[in-house]
Design an enzyme around this catalytic site. Structure first.
Site, PDB file in Angstrom:
ATOM      1  N   GLU A 177      35.554 -13.728  -7.221  1.00  0.00           N
ATOM      2  CA  GLU A 177      35.050 -12.502  -7.847  1.00  0.00           C
ATOM      3  C   GLU A 177      33.526 -12.503  -7.939  1.00  0.00           C
ATOM      4  O   GLU A 177      32.896 -11.441  -7.890  1.00  0.00           O
ATOM      5  CB  GLU A 177      35.678 -12.312  -9.230  1.00  0.00           C
ATOM      6  CG  GLU A 177      37.193 -12.180  -9.224  1.00  0.00           C
ATOM      7  CD  GLU A 177      37.720 -11.110  -8.264  1.00  0.00           C
ATOM      8  OE1 GLU A 177      36.992 -10.131  -7.989  1.00  0.00           O
ATOM      9  OE2 GLU A 177      38.854 -11.271  -7.782  1.00  0.00           O
TER      10      GLU A 177
ATOM     11  N   GLU B 179      35.131  -8.065   0.908  1.00  0.00           N
ATOM     12  CA  GLU B 179      35.948  -9.272   0.985  1.00  0.00           C
ATOM     13  C   GLU B 179      35.263 -10.363   1.792  1.00  0.00           C
ATOM     14  O   GLU B 179      35.486 -11.552   1.545  1.00  0.00           O
ATOM     15  CB  GLU B 179      37.316  -8.949   1.590  1.00  0.00           C
ATOM     16  CG  GLU B 179      38.289  -8.343   0.622  1.00  0.00           C
ATOM     17  CD  GLU B 179      38.593  -9.268  -0.549  1.00  0.00           C
ATOM     18  OE1 GLU B 179      38.871 -10.457  -0.333  1.00  0.00           O
ATOM     19  OE2 GLU B 179      38.553  -8.787  -1.694  1.00  0.00           O
TER      20      GLU B 179
END
Length: 490
Positions: A256, A285
């Site tokens: 994260e 991502e």
């Protein structure tokens, strides 16, 4: 009507969008359970306001009257995003937008309760309604084209399901072969013991800082499903803990942080404009996965991390740095995508990609989803799903309507593989730095070459200019085969 007028209007819309995101963050972290119905109405009302602004008649006038060629690159990019967003949003009926916001806000809580109870049937009627509305949304956006592609464009503009299907088809054989070869070798073992939650969160905070997360513009909280939220000056992340598995918290946090530092690293001039956030979920991502895997699970970094773990937890059943590297990268059977090793992770994503395409096309109905999931999982992984929380109920995505999101996880891995080659060329002493716990050169290169540009360029162009090559699955596969071949003596 001037570009400055348009930009002022867009900045207000983006500010309201950030507020909507903050409502979602609050719902997954600290909102009282009894507030769910009211929050659904709040989300629906804000969604309605945003839809009205994004289809405002003045936007059509601005887009028609402003000469893009007279603008600088930032202005031209803003116009590209505004035009695309306006064209898409006005295809969507306002009632459908607010209905979706209301339903998905409520569905999230229903999913969480069904997951805790292990009862897919309790969630299925709500999911069926979400799927119905998402099919309706996709049909409206596609205007006769591919419905799934229309939904995918929300997360990865310029990419089609057919392109991803071809890329994933090229990935699958080598991933399956590597998985089979690795699982045929002796298991290196993992950690043992009980790991105090306070110590885990303290370790996560420390690692977040060395990976460049700015706590003056962010915070870490706990959630059922880790996520990152926000952009610019307010970027928040969540993590989770497991008493017997410190890697769950640690690597969820690093993942994260990759998302969050992308948002924090974008040029301040782009704040509250369409350029002031990650350009696509695939590119997003790429940041979370390169932070988590190529950097965070590298032999060099885990050597440094082993000492930190010993200081925090004492003896945890791992003899030395080499054994710790093997434990961090241990390949073993498991149900959960977010806990999967690098070798098997993308197989989890490909399962979801195929199932959600079938749901949106109508080839699969929600009533048959659990059985389809279980059948496909056993075929791909060789063992049966034991309970819904480890199967069809494990991910939050479908409950909140994120159809088209899942394939961007694997696309992000592909992008990360390409970026890693460029990073190693640019930072020849990377391993020496990682072995000291020094991530500054790696994160600095990513910030300079990719993160600071935000939405200035289209997704694939963003990756290509950063790493100097047309993105393909080859570098990722080569990296995985080299790393795990050496680790498992293949």
């Amino acid at each position: 009507m001037s570009y400055e007028d348009l930009l002022g209007f867009v900045r207000e819309t983006e500010a309201l969008s950030q507020v909507a995101g903050r409502l979602s963050w609050d719902q997954e972290t600290v909102m009282p359970r009894g507030a769910a119905d009211q929050r659904a109405e709040e989300s629906a009302a804000l969604s309605h306001v945003l839809h009205q602004r994004r289809t405002d008649a003045r936007l059509e006038d601005w887009l028609a009257q402003i000469d893009d060629a007279a603008l600088d690159p930032m202005g031209q990019a803003v116009m590209r995003h505004v035009r695309r967003d306006f064209d898409r949003t006005r295809k969507l009926p306002p009632k459908l937008a607010s209905d979706l916001a209301r339903l998905t806000s409520r569905a999230q809580g229903i999913w969480a309760e069904a997951r805790a109870a292990g009862d897919f049937a309790a969630f299925a009627p709500t999911l069926a309604e979400v799927v119905r509305l998402k099919r309706e949304e996709g049909a409206a956006l596609s205007a006769g084209g591919d419905v799934y592609d229309a939904l995918l464009a929300d997360y990865e503009p310029g990419t089609t399901a057919a392109e991803l299907d071809a890329m994933f088809g090229a990935l699958r054989p080598r991933l399956v072969a590597l998985r089979e070869a690795v699982l045929d070798r002796p298991d290196p073992g993992g950690v043992s013991g009980t790991f105090d939650e306070t110590a885990q969160l303290a370790m996560s905070t420390k690692v977040a800082e060395i990976f460049g997360y700015d706590f003056t513009r962010g915070r870490i909280d706990k959630a059922v499903h880790p996520f990152s939220s926000g952009s610019g000056a307010d970027v928040r992340i969540t993590t989770r803990t497991a008493a017997d598995d410190p890697f769950n918290c640690l690597y969820s946090t690093i993942h994260e942080v990759g998302h969050a530092t992308y948002e924090q690293g974008i040029d301040d001039a782009y704040a509250l404009t369409p350029l002031g956030q990650g350009v696509s979920m695939g590119v997003h991502e790429s940041q979370s996965r390169i932070y988590e895997n190529q950097l965070g699970r590298s032999r060099a970094f885990t050597g440094w991390l082993y000492g930190q773990m010993r200081d925090a937890y004492g003896d945890f059943g791992v003899a030395d740095e080499e054994a710790f590297f093997a434990a961090v990268n241990r390949v073993q059977n498991g149900f959960i995508r977010t806990e999967a090793d690098e070798v098997q992770y993308n197989l989890h994503v490909l399962l979801r990609f195929d199932l959600e395409r079938a749901l949106i096309s109508g080839d699969l109905e929600v009533a048959d989803l659990e059985a389809a999931w279980n059948e496909r999982f056993e075929k791909d992984f060789g063992f049966a799903v034991d309970r819904p929380a480890n199967g069809v109920l494990q991910d939050v995505h479908w409950s909140v309507g994120l159809f088209g999101y899942f394939p961007t996880y694997t696309l992000g891995n592909v992008y990360a593989g390409c970026l890693y080659g460029g990073l190693r060329d640019a930072v020849p002493d990377l391993d020496d730095r990682l072995a000291r716990g020094d991530l500054s050169a790696a994160t600095g290169w990513l910030r300079e070459n990719l993160q600071r540009h935000g939405g200035l360029r289209p997704p694939r162009e963003t990756i290509e200019l950063a790493c100097g090559m047309v993105p393909s699955e080859g570098p990722l596969l080569d990296y995985l085969e080299e790393k795990f071949g050496a680790l498992y003596g293949l």
